[in-house]
Design a protein around this motif. Structure first.
Motif, PDB file in Angstrom:
ATOM      1  N   ILE A 286       0.805  -1.209   0.000  1.00 58.66           N
ATOM      2  CA  ILE A 286       0.000   0.000   0.000  1.00 58.66           C
ATOM      3  C   ILE A 286       0.846   1.271   0.000  1.00 58.66           C
ATOM      4  O   ILE A 286       0.455   2.286  -0.593  1.00 58.66           O
ATOM      5  CB  ILE A 286      -0.990  -0.007   1.200  1.00 58.66           C
ATOM      6  CG1 ILE A 286      -2.136   0.978   0.945  1.00 58.66           C
ATOM      7  CG2 ILE A 286      -0.279   0.271   2.506  1.00 58.66           C
ATOM      8  CD1 ILE A 286      -3.007   0.610  -0.226  1.00 58.66           C
ATOM      9  N   SER A 287       2.029   1.240   0.636  1.00 59.29           N
ATOM     10  CA  SER A 287       2.894   2.423   0.624  1.00 59.29           C
ATOM     11  C   SER A 287       3.338   2.763  -0.791  1.00 59.29           C
ATOM     12  O   SER A 287       3.389   3.933  -1.177  1.00 59.29           O
ATOM     13  CB  SER A 287       4.122   2.201   1.512  1.00 59.29           C
ATOM     14  OG  SER A 287       3.745   2.124   2.867  1.00 59.29           O
ATOM     15  N   GLY A 288       3.668   1.728  -1.568  1.00 56.89           N
ATOM     16  CA  GLY A 288       4.071   1.961  -2.958  1.00 56.89           C
ATOM     17  C   GLY A 288       2.922   2.494  -3.790  1.00 56.89           C
ATOM     18  O   GLY A 288       3.112   3.346  -4.663  1.00 56.89           O
ATOM     19  N   ILE A 289       1.713   2.015  -3.535  1.00 54.42           N
ATOM     20  CA  ILE A 289       0.543   2.477  -4.286  1.00 54.42           C
ATOM     21  C   ILE A 289       0.216   3.922  -3.922  1.00 54.42           C
ATOM     22  O   ILE A 289      -0.117   4.744  -4.792  1.00 54.42           O
ATOM     23  CB  ILE A 289      -0.655   1.544  -4.025  1.00 54.42           C
ATOM     24  CG1 ILE A 289      -0.373   0.180  -4.661  1.00 54.42           C
ATOM     25  CG2 ILE A 289      -1.945   2.136  -4.587  1.00 54.42           C
ATOM     26  CD1 ILE A 289      -1.378  -0.894  -4.299  1.00 54.42           C
ATOM     27  N   GLU A 290       0.322   4.259  -2.627  1.00 53.47           N
ATOM     28  CA  GLU A 290       0.089   5.645  -2.211  1.00 53.47           C
ATOM     29  C   GLU A 290       1.143   6.569  -2.824  1.00 53.47           C
ATOM     30  O   GLU A 290       0.841   7.698  -3.222  1.00 53.47           O
ATOM     31  CB  GLU A 290       0.122   5.727  -0.685  1.00 53.47           C
ATOM     32  CG  GLU A 290      -1.086   5.092  -0.024  1.00 53.47           C
ATOM     33  CD  GLU A 290      -0.997   5.115   1.485  1.00 53.47           C
ATOM     34  OE1 GLU A 290       0.104   5.427   2.012  1.00 53.47           O
ATOM     35  OE2 GLU A 290      -2.010   4.827   2.141  1.00 53.47           O
ATOM     36  N   TYR A 291       2.382   6.079  -2.883  1.00 48.97           N
ATOM     37  CA  TYR A 291       3.458   6.857  -3.515  1.00 48.97           C
ATOM     38  C   TYR A 291       3.129   7.153  -4.969  1.00 48.97           C
ATOM     39  O   TYR A 291       3.270   8.287  -5.444  1.00 48.97           O
ATOM     40  CB  TYR A 291       4.770   6.075  -3.401  1.00 48.97           C
ATOM     41  CG  TYR A 291       5.823   6.460  -4.407  1.00 48.97           C
ATOM     42  CD1 TYR A 291       6.589   7.619  -4.254  1.00 48.97           C
ATOM     43  CD2 TYR A 291       6.055   5.669  -5.532  1.00 48.97           C
ATOM     44  CE1 TYR A 291       7.554   7.968  -5.188  1.00 48.97           C
ATOM     45  CE2 TYR A 291       7.017   6.008  -6.467  1.00 48.97           C
ATOM     46  CZ  TYR A 291       7.766   7.159  -6.289  1.00 48.97           C
ATOM     47  OH  TYR A 291       8.710   7.493  -7.215  1.00 48.97           O
ATOM     48  N   GLN A 292       2.663   6.150  -5.692  1.00 50.17           N
ATOM     49  CA  GLN A 292       2.318   6.354  -7.097  1.00 50.17           C
ATOM     50  C   GLN A 292       1.135   7.304  -7.253  1.00 50.17           C
ATOM     51  O   GLN A 292       1.093   8.124  -8.176  1.00 50.17           O
ATOM     52  CB  GLN A 292       1.995   5.006  -7.740  1.00 50.17           C
ATOM     53  CG  GLN A 292       3.208   4.095  -7.834  1.00 50.17           C
ATOM     54  CD  GLN A 292       2.862   2.736  -8.383  1.00 50.17           C
ATOM     55  OE1 GLN A 292       2.709   2.582  -9.579  1.00 50.17           O
ATOM     56  NE2 GLN A 292       2.728   1.760  -7.505  1.00 50.17           N
ATOM     57  N   THR A 293       0.161   7.196  -6.352  1.00 56.17           N
ATOM     58  CA  THR A 293      -0.987   8.098  -6.388  1.00 56.17           C
ATOM     59  C   THR A 293      -0.536   9.537  -6.200  1.00 56.17           C
ATOM     60  O   THR A 293      -1.018  10.453  -6.880  1.00 56.17           O
ATOM     61  CB  THR A 293      -2.008   7.714  -5.302  1.00 56.17           C
ATOM     62  OG1 THR A 293      -2.379   6.343  -5.460  1.00 56.17           O
ATOM     63  CG2 THR A 293      -3.259   8.576  -5.394  1.00 56.17           C
ATOM     64  N   ASN A 294       0.404   9.750  -5.278  1.00 53.01           N
ATOM     65  CA  ASN A 294       0.927  11.094  -5.049  1.00 53.01           C
ATOM     66  C   ASN A 294       1.655  11.631  -6.275  1.00 53.01           C
ATOM     67  O   ASN A 294       1.575  12.823  -6.589  1.00 53.01           O
ATOM     68  CB  ASN A 294       1.861  11.099  -3.836  1.00 53.01           C
ATOM     69  CG  ASN A 294       1.111  11.032  -2.527  1.00 53.01           C
ATOM     70  OD1 ASN A 294      -0.013  11.523  -2.429  1.00 53.01           O
ATOM     71  ND2 ASN A 294       1.719  10.435  -1.519  1.00 53.01           N
ATOM     72  N   LEU A 295       2.375  10.743  -6.979  1.00 52.18           N
ATOM     73  CA  LEU A 295       3.048  11.176  -8.211  1.00 52.18           C
ATOM     74  C   LEU A 295       2.036  11.603  -9.266  1.00 52.18           C
ATOM     75  O   LEU A 295       2.223  12.606  -9.961  1.00 52.18           O
ATOM     76  CB  LEU A 295       3.923  10.047  -8.762  1.00 52.18           C
ATOM     77  CG  LEU A 295       5.339   9.872  -8.201  1.00 52.18           C
ATOM     78  CD1 LEU A 295       6.070   8.792  -8.984  1.00 52.18           C
ATOM     79  CD2 LEU A 295       6.124  11.167  -8.232  1.00 52.18           C
ATOM     80  N   LEU A 296       0.951  10.851  -9.393  1.00 52.13           N
ATOM     81  CA  LEU A 296      -0.095  11.192 -10.362  1.00 52.13           C
ATOM     82  C   LEU A 296      -0.742  12.532 -10.015  1.00 52.13           C
ATOM     83  O   LEU A 296      -1.040  13.341 -10.902  1.00 52.13           O
ATOM     84  CB  LEU A 296      -1.152  10.087 -10.409  1.00 52.13           C
ATOM     85  CG  LEU A 296      -0.707   8.767 -11.044  1.00 52.13           C
ATOM     86  CD1 LEU A 296      -1.741   7.675 -10.781  1.00 52.13           C
ATOM     87  CD2 LEU A 296      -0.483   8.928 -12.542  1.00 52.13           C
TER      88      LEU A 296
END
Length: 321
Positions: A286-296
């Motif tokens: 989930i941390s990696g997914i949240e990181y990607q969401t923040n990049l988007l």
């Protein structure tokens, strides 16, 4: 990598102010962003975003390098521990996802497609088990729909071709079928989660684990396609929806199990470990997914950073908020 005139991105070596802020407790790293810490003016405000290398090995090396630098700083122990802990979590997420920039890079998209191909190949060898699993909650029509693997494989192959050819116009036609595959997988997981107190649920956990992995990668693929057809809002919404759907699935499993005291008392050590492993899969990623969401979100706000995010770098980059 040198600093461009607009100072849109820097490395940590080029950012003594950021390192000083992390040292004195003004800043802390939280899941891919640097924020002002509690007790300071504008607490919680994002100071900068972090962009990690797309290569798993390079990311691990860059994170270890940064952790080593932070460990030598004199400053707020608690703040540094929080930042180091966040970096450790992101490093683990990177290993789990084989690259943290899956949702925003063509290379990451290719990784996801390859994983989806592999998952489907394994699922096709588990036909009997899947029949047992699906019989818990699905009627014959839905079961037949799930077995149409040719349509699924064609979708993944076509999407990969359109991405490699930069044919973003054709990608628009894939939004609906990707949504259908995502929703179908989500419904299977959600419905089976409501049968978590059934013995067939435990015997089918290996197949459910594959479906869980497919669910995640389909969400990432769909988000990437939305981004490529210039629909950043939908790309972000897709990632957020996936997080919420995934949490709901896991919560349903826990609620179903705990609603039956008899089931809890008769739960074997093996089944308990299998359930824990299934639930931990989301926790570890989930941390990696949240990181990607923040990049988007950052790309939507600052379109000029899109090229930077897709660029190859061996360093962790600090992107302007």
């Amino acid at each position: 990598m040198s600093v461009i005139p607009e100072v849109l991105y820097r490395t940590f070596q080029q950012s003594p102010d950021i390192l000083e802020g992390l040292s004195n407790g003004l800043y802390a790293i939280y899941g891919g962003v640097i924020r002002i810490t509690k007790g300071n003016d504008k607490a919680g405000t994002i100071v900068a975003h972090l962009k990690f290398p797309g290569n798993e090995r390079q990311t691990a090396e860059a994170i270890e390098k940064l952790k080593s630098s932070l460990s030598t700083l004199q400053g707020g122990i608690d703040t540094l521990q929080n930042s180091l802990g966040s970096l450790h979590t992101l490093q683990y997420a990177n290993i789990a996802l084989s690259g943290l920039n899956l949702a925003v890079s063509a290379a990451g998209f290719a990784i996801v497609c390859k994983k989806l191909d592999g998952i489907e190949s394994i699922l096709n060898t588990h036909t009997h088990k899947l029949d047992t699993l699906l019989s818990l909650v699905l009627d014959a029509h839905q079961k037949d729909s799930f077995k149409q693997t040719a349509k699924y494989n064609a979708l993944i192959t076509t999407a990969r071709q359109f991405v490699e050819d930069n044919d973003h116009e054709q990608l628009k036609s894939l939004i609906r079928p990707f949504n259908e595959q995502y929703e179908f997988t989500r419904m299977i997981l959600k419905n089976c989660a409501s049968s978590a107190n059934d013995e067939s649920f435990f015997s089918s956990l290996p197949e459910l684990s594959l479906l869980q992995e497919r669910f995640m990668h389909l969400g990432i693929c769909l988000s990437y396609i939305q981004q490529k057809i210039d629909k950043p809002r939908y790309a972000i919404e897709t990632m957020q929806k996936m997080q919420n759907d995934w949490l709901e699935i896991n919560e349903t499993i826990v609620e179903t199990l705990t609603a039956s005291p008899k089931m809890i008392h008769t739960l074997t050590q093996h089944n308990a470990a299998s359930i824990r492993s299934f639930l931990d899969y989301r926790k570890e990623r989930i941390s990696g997914i949240e990181y990607q969401t923040n990049l988007l979100k950052l790309v939507e706000k600052r379109p000029e950073l899109n090229e930077v995010i897709n660029d190859v770098s061996n360093d962790i980059l600090i992107l302007a908020a």
